[in-house]
Design an enzyme around this catalytic site. Sequence first.
Site, mmCIF file in Angstrom:
data_model
loop_
_atom_site.group_PDB
_atom_site.id
_atom_site.type_symbol
_atom_site.label_atom_id
_atom_site.label_comp_id
_atom_site.label_asym_id
_atom_site.label_seq_id
_atom_site.Cartn_x
_atom_site.Cartn_y
_atom_site.Cartn_z
ATOM 1 N N LEU B 73 0.812 -1.228 0.000
ATOM 2 C CA LEU B 73 0.000 0.000 0.000
ATOM 3 C C LEU B 73 0.841 1.272 0.000
ATOM 4 O O LEU B 73 0.538 2.223 0.714
ATOM 5 C CB LEU B 73 -0.965 0.011 1.197
ATOM 6 C CG LEU B 73 -2.084 -1.023 1.140
ATOM 7 C CD1 LEU B 73 -2.822 -1.079 2.469
ATOM 8 C CD2 LEU B 73 -3.064 -0.706 0.014
ATOM 9 N N CYS B 131 -6.762 -5.333 4.493
ATOM 10 C CA CYS B 131 -5.674 -4.903 5.378
ATOM 11 C C CYS B 131 -5.851 -5.456 6.789
ATOM 12 O O CYS B 131 -6.975 -5.670 7.240
ATOM 13 C CB CYS B 131 -5.638 -3.390 5.496
ATOM 14 S SG CYS B 131 -6.136 -2.524 4.046
ATOM 15 N N THR B 194 -5.946 -10.011 -4.139
ATOM 16 C CA THR B 194 -4.971 -11.051 -4.462
ATOM 17 C C THR B 194 -5.016 -12.228 -3.476
ATOM 18 O O THR B 194 -5.431 -12.077 -2.331
ATOM 19 C CB THR B 194 -3.543 -10.479 -4.445
ATOM 20 O OG1 THR B 194 -3.338 -9.837 -3.184
ATOM 21 C CG2 THR B 194 -3.333 -9.484 -5.559
ATOM 22 N N GLY B 218 -2.836 -12.298 -11.585
ATOM 23 C CA GLY B 218 -2.503 -12.681 -12.956
ATOM 24 C C GLY B 218 -3.456 -13.756 -13.457
ATOM 25 O O GLY B 218 -4.306 -14.254 -12.705
#
Lengths: 241, 303
Positions: B73, B131, B194, B218
């Site tokens: 971040l 987070c 992710t 990805g």
Amino acid sequence: MKISDFKIIENRKIAKDVFKMILSGDTDNITKPGQFINIAISGLYLRRPISVCDYDEGVVTIIYKVVGKGTEKLSEMFEGEVLHDVMTGLGNGFSVNNNAKKPLLVGGGVGVPPLYALAKKLKNPVVVLGFNSSEDMFYAEEFRALSDRVYISTADGSFGEKGFVTDVISKLNGYDYTYACGPEPMLRALYNAVSVPGEYSFEERMGCGFGACMGCSCKTKYGSKRICKDGPVLLKEEIIW
Amino acid sequence: MVDTTVELCGLKLDNPVIPASGTFGFGYEFAELYDINILGSFSFKGTTKEPRFGNPTPRIAECTRGLINSVGLQNPGIDKVISEELPKLKKCFDKKVIANISGFSVDEYVYCCKKIDAEEQVGIIEVNISCPNVHNGGMSFGTDTKSAYEVTKAVKAVTTKPVFVKLSPNVTDIAAIAAACEEGGADGISLINTLLGMRIDLKTKRPVIANKMGGFSGEAIFPVALRMVYQVYEAVKIPVIGMGGVLTADDVIEMMLAGASAVQVGAANLINPYACRDIINNLPQVMKKYNISRLTDIIGMAH
């Protein structure tokens, strides 16, 4: 930044694990020594950033060391094959038009290549190159063609001065600026050994290579910088170790 | 003529393609390459209350069909984002942006959302709850239904803009987390962030990433992302923005069939900076190929 295809003109081993590759393609975006290109390699997700050793209209030379899968695949490519989607014109590069009258160029290992295009743009610079051993050495003659003051050190003493580049530099004087590229311990030793200002080129693992992902950030005295976009060349005065 | 327009809580988008937060900065690197006004919208770099340098390097590791990042971040902080980044962005992007907000406490989320609420350029607030919560032993807000509910509710109380909560996939029951956010008042759900991953260097025998682990994204993660979008679409009534491994116009359509009202493109931007442009250009012909005349017709059609 530009993305275009390049054709391999030459891909030849020039030292232990070190290859020289000459590519032909659109080099309009390569404007300064010390910039790099980012090469997409078939089967691998991320491009591999490699510094530009030399460039001219339509031709670019890179020198790379085989250190992993990407560079290994690159080393197995043949003349005539095409590298697709190469990104060019990346990185800030060295500044050539500063007021330095007697520049000292210091390169270590595969940090040597970007200094070659720089040496071509400077008038008779003093060049100090360091390698681990004579078998790792390359481009000594090419630099000698550009400067009559080229010094070489090898860590094992198999060629030139035994020791590190800083051992050679301790015997030199008269330079007023340094340009350096090499492994971080070398850059740091140089930073501590010389008092003149200069530009130091750094290496970092990159994601995109064009400033978007923040993968290669580093802290400097002038704020955080991206090695790929705001670097790889940092001014000596801004470096934080 | 095919109709690529979609709508997110009243915000009309020319197409469903949105660069994902953290892969598009604040737009300028890409604006140098193409006119980014062709985008549906874009989600800017995850922003926190204070400026953050992020994690130590190396932050990037190669994977098969993807990469791991542990940027951590990095951002200039909400004040600079408002005073410097948004005005700069306005010069190259005249559509509404999605403000991606992160925090390490409920108060921090509230602080940032209150500030960004005043920004006319911002069309949607995307709250990243992946987070760690410093007041809850560092456990991520996004892995606990109660924390997810609390942060959503607190943020909703301080803004009139639509709030999309961006979910972490590193949970056992994504539908339960999404439902908790809906209950907290979320206007929509963004997913997936992710996947937690790792690589080890065989030569050094140490993790490649300085922080040891990082977020895997990805093409490789597309099936996981698609599955979660599909599950969340069934669990909530609010719109879903789908993301994770999207690379092509075909992927966009697949995400929408699973239930996405719009689609974000992340890692692909880093490999091909023209990825979003290419997807937008290809979308009409791919729609024709599959006999889709209006994109909104296919949202959730696979159910």
